[in-house]
Design a protein around this motif. Structure first.
Motif, PDB file in Angstrom:
ATOM      1  N   GLY A   1       0.831  -1.192   0.000  1.00 29.08           N
ATOM      2  CA  GLY A   1       0.000   0.000   0.000  1.00 29.08           C
ATOM      3  C   GLY A   1       0.867   1.244   0.000  1.00 29.08           C
ATOM      4  O   GLY A   1       1.733   1.415  -0.855  1.00 29.08           O
ATOM      5  N   LYS A   2       0.665   2.097   0.996  1.00 29.72           N
ATOM      6  CA  LYS A   2       1.448   3.326   1.112  1.00 29.72           C
ATOM      7  C   LYS A   2       2.730   3.122   1.919  1.00 29.72           C
ATOM      8  O   LYS A   2       3.548   4.045   2.014  1.00 29.72           O
TER       9      LYS A   2
ATOM     10  N   HIS B   1       8.722  -8.806  -5.345  1.00 32.62           N
ATOM     11  CA  HIS B   1       9.233  -7.450  -5.201  1.00 32.62           C
ATOM     12  C   HIS B   1       8.322  -6.469  -5.939  1.00 32.62           C
ATOM     13  O   HIS B   1       7.558  -6.855  -6.834  1.00 32.62           O
ATOM     14  N   THR B   2       8.400  -5.207  -5.551  1.00 32.53           N
ATOM     15  CA  THR B   2       7.657  -4.157  -6.249  1.00 32.53           C
ATOM     16  C   THR B   2       8.480  -3.610  -7.410  1.00 32.53           C
ATOM     17  O   THR B   2       7.963  -3.373  -8.505  1.00 32.53           O
ATOM     18  N   SER B   3       9.763  -3.408  -7.173  1.00 27.59           N
ATOM     19  CA  SER B   3      10.662  -2.956  -8.233  1.00 27.59           C
ATOM     20  C   SER B   3      12.087  -3.348  -7.859  1.00 27.59           C
ATOM     21  O   SER B   3      12.367  -3.771  -6.742  1.00 27.59           O
ATOM     22  N   GLY B   4      12.989  -3.196  -8.823  1.00 29.91           N
ATOM     23  CA  GLY B   4      14.377  -3.575  -8.596  1.00 29.91           C
ATOM     24  C   GLY B   4      14.675  -4.954  -9.160  1.00 29.91           C
ATOM     25  O   GLY B   4      13.879  -5.525  -9.914  1.00 29.91           O
TER      26      GLY B   4
END
Length: 274
Positions: free
Chosen positions: A16-17, A57-60
């Motif tokens: 989320g945030k 993961h979200t990014s990377g």
């Protein structure tokens, strides 16, 4: 930078945030034992779970031996999870199952569904499991139910199960957090020997500074999801530890320690023989 054994580039995970891990970047050029420290909620466990692909993961990116493991799916992802074994704080054993069968479960990803369902294991695997238990000093407990063992013994069974996978990396998420100091030392001695004798990379989340200094070649400190320290045990001074834990001048290392010792050590203590 040259070719790295393991490269973590800007690895990020958001819920989320909330950002649990914020652009973590680590390069490991050779097999070593790495300790990750930081207060609860710093992002240590989430980082390990992303390395093992238990958490997406979200990014990377995570690259091991030149392969992007964050892009793996299906059978290739499961194969990576065998190469990147995970050891948990709460052992994750089957309590009513005997010790050697718990260890043999480390081979389930390589067995057929039918063989796994009926606990059918090759004789060679059974002998190997007992050899690993013997290496960890608990072979005599092989026929016992896992629930009959002490916490320290159960954690060594969990380590043996990980070794049955023949992994290239072992991830240990707070492996001694629920153990008394004597059993904690036995478990950490075992992980250190596995690194030294097998040449395996071991990455462990640790809750005590003295353990990180004593056993690890490299220490990474996390705060609010970010890597705020990456250095040698000798560089992990009280001031640095204070920054890692986001503490003020009243910070005392004894609050994170399993033994009484000086705060600013200039040399690493010699490991106690197993």
């Amino acid at each position: 930078m040259g070719a790295a054994l393991l490269r973590i580039d800007e690895l990020t995970k958001t819920f989320g945030k909330n950002t649990a891990v914020d652009r973590a970047t680590i390069q490991v050029d050779r097999p070593m034992m790495i300790g990750i420290i930081g207060r609860s909620g710093a992002g240590k466990s989430t980082l390990l779970r992303m390395l093992n692909r238990l958490t997406d993961h979200t990014s990377g990116q995570v690259v091991f031996e030149g392969r992007d493991v964050t892009a793996l799916k299906g059978a290739e992802k499961r194969a990576w999870q065998a190469d990147c074994a995970m050891i948990f704080q709460q052992f994750n054993l089957v309590p009513r199952m005997d010790v050697v069968s718990n260890v043999l479960h480390g081979t389930l990803n390589k067995r057929s569904t039918l063989a796994s369902l009926f606990n059918l294991f090759p004789e060679a695997d059974i002998h190997r499991a007992i050899d690993i238990l013997d290496r960890l000093g608990i072979a005599e407990h092989a026929p016992k139910r896992a629930e009959a063992l002490s916490g320290g013994q159960q954690q060594r069974v969990a380590i043996a199960r990980a070794l049955m996978q023949d992994p290239k990396i072992i991830l240990a998420d707070e492996p001694i957090a629920s153990l008394d100091p004597m059993n904690a030392q036995i478990v950490m001695d075992a992980l250190r020997r596995i690194h030294e004798e097998d040449g395996r990379t071991v990455i462990a989340n640790l809750h005590t500074l003295d353990t990180a200094r004593r056993y690890c070649d490299r220490v990474i400190g996390m705060l609010h999801g970010r890597i705020v320290f990456d250095g040698t045990p000798e560089q992990l001074t009280t001031g640095v530890a204070r920054d890692i834990y986001g503490a003020d001048a009243s910070f005392s290392e004894e609050a994170t320690s399993t033994e009484i010792g000086a705060l600013n050590r200039t040399t690493r203590p010699a490991p106690i023989p197993a």
